[in-house]
Design a protein around this motif. Structure first.
Motif, short mmCIF file in Angstrom:
data_model
loop_
_atom_site.label_atom_id
_atom_site.label_comp_id
_atom_site.label_asym_id
_atom_site.label_seq_id
_atom_site.Cartn_x
_atom_site.Cartn_y
_atom_site.Cartn_z
N LEU A 256 -1.43 -34.51 8.08
CA LEU A 256 -0.91 -33.59 9.10
C LEU A 256 -1.18 -34.16 10.49
O LEU A 256 -2.32 -34.31 10.89
CB LEU A 256 -1.56 -32.21 8.93
CG LEU A 256 -1.04 -31.13 9.86
CD1 LEU A 256 0.44 -30.87 9.61
CD2 LEU A 256 -1.82 -29.85 9.68
N ALA A 257 -0.11 -34.50 11.20
CA ALA A 257 -0.29 -35.13 12.51
C ALA A 257 -0.40 -34.08 13.61
O ALA A 257 -1.23 -34.18 14.49
CB ALA A 257 0.85 -36.09 12.81
N ALA A 258 0.46 -33.09 13.55
CA ALA A 258 0.44 -32.08 14.59
C ALA A 258 1.25 -30.88 14.14
O ALA A 258 2.13 -31.00 13.29
CB ALA A 258 1.03 -32.62 15.88
N THR A 259 0.92 -29.74 14.69
CA THR A 259 1.74 -28.57 14.46
C THR A 259 1.91 -27.82 15.78
O THR A 259 0.96 -27.59 16.50
CB THR A 259 1.20 -27.67 13.32
OG1 THR A 259 1.67 -26.36 13.49
CG2 THR A 259 -0.31 -27.67 13.27
N PHE A 260 3.15 -27.54 16.09
CA PHE A 260 3.47 -26.89 17.36
C PHE A 260 3.90 -25.46 17.09
O PHE A 260 4.80 -25.22 16.30
CB PHE A 260 4.61 -27.64 18.06
CG PHE A 260 4.37 -29.12 18.14
CD1 PHE A 260 3.33 -29.63 18.90
CD2 PHE A 260 5.16 -30.00 17.43
CE1 PHE A 260 3.09 -30.99 18.96
CE2 PHE A 260 4.94 -31.36 17.49
CZ PHE A 260 3.90 -31.86 18.26
N GLU A 261 3.22 -24.53 17.75
CA GLU A 261 3.59 -23.13 17.57
C GLU A 261 4.51 -22.72 18.71
O GLU A 261 4.17 -22.86 19.88
CB GLU A 261 2.35 -22.26 17.51
CG GLU A 261 1.68 -22.35 16.16
CD GLU A 261 0.26 -21.84 16.18
OE1 GLU A 261 0.02 -20.79 16.79
OE2 GLU A 261 -0.60 -22.51 15.57
N PRO B 131 -6.37 -25.25 13.14
CA PRO B 131 -6.46 -25.28 11.68
C PRO B 131 -7.21 -26.52 11.17
O PRO B 131 -6.62 -27.46 10.67
CB PRO B 131 -5.01 -25.27 11.22
CG PRO B 131 -4.24 -25.79 12.38
CD PRO B 131 -5.01 -25.48 13.62
#
Lengths: 103, 150
Positions: free
Chosen positions: B98-103, B31
């Protein structure tokens, strides 16, 4: 090239605890080179994927705000001893690395 | 004249190939727009479609109260919420919040740990997306030395 990912796994029951250390400069693109005064271009991991027996167990999107040589830990259910766990990452400049281990 | 046109074409093609490359490498889209936003609310709107979250005490965000070095701030997020789809880390006052997003696919436990960079003292927010909506919890981390550039 030998993989530069360090990985440690622990199995307790059917839950696997995965901890990994990736080797990467993780440049934000906001840092100045101390010698030249020019901005160091961004170079960071964008995505880390982990699969267990080819089933995706984790998909992590990283930004520049993840520390240098990122540490990443997670847990997943449904693991068995002998499963093949794979971790791979790609960065914004097309670099990549991967490692395979047996639980 | 002719030569420069040829050069232009070649250059254009090379650029197009470059632009297409990282995309082909990624299994699912990274993203990019959400990660490039400079306001936390914009980043969340980009990622989730809304910046409204429900405060939840079922999320446990483990961060240090005072981080001596902003370049390495350990973050651990666990939650007892059901049907977790993703976990994101938002640092409000970072240049790129936004540092990170884990799915998390089904079967993966909502328990992630990593280390982040922080530019200055700020609230760190853990945003958990479940089937029933967005939940969050936040904590302030005091940073004595910033970790973003400089």
């Amino acid at each position: 090239m030998a993989s530069k990912i360090k990985i440690k796994t622990k199995l307790s029951g059917d839950v696997a605890d995965v901890k990994c250390l990736l080797l990467h400069p993780m440049e934000t693109g906001a840092r100045k080179d101390p010698d030249t005064g020019e901005l160091v271009p961004a170079h960071h991991i964008t995505q880390l994927t982990s699969t267990n027996n080819d089933v995706t167990v984790m998909l992590a999107n990283f930004s520049t705000a993840i520390s240098v040589n990122p540490y990443f830990g997670f847990k997943f259910r449904g693991a068995r001893a002998g499963d093949t766990l794979k971790i791979s990452w790609v960065d914004n400049l097309g670099g990549s690395d991967e490692i395979e281990t047996t639980l | 004249m002719r030569l420069s046109r040829r050069l232009m074409l070649k250059g254009g093609l090379a650029l197009a190939a470059l632009a297409a490359m990282p995309r082909a490498l990624l299994a699912a889209a990274w993203p990019a727009s959400a990660f490039s936003e400079t306001a936390a609310t914009d980043a969340m709107t980009d990622l989730f479609g809304t910046d409204q979250t429900t405060a939840s005490d079922q999320i446990r965000l483990k961060v240090p109260q005072i981080a001596e070095n902003g370049a390495v701030v350990p973050v651990t997020i666990t939650t007892t919420l059901a049907d977790v789809e993703s976990i994101s880390i938002v640092v409000e006052k970072n240049p790129r919040p936004l540092a990170a997003t884990f799915e998390l696919p089904p079967g993966t436990l909502p328990d992630v740990a990593s280390r982040i960079k922080m530019g200055q003292t700020s609230d760190v927010m853990a945003v958990v997306k479940t089937k029933s909506g967005l939940f969050s919890t936040s904590k302030e981390v005091k940073v004595t030395i910033g970790g973003c550039g400089g």
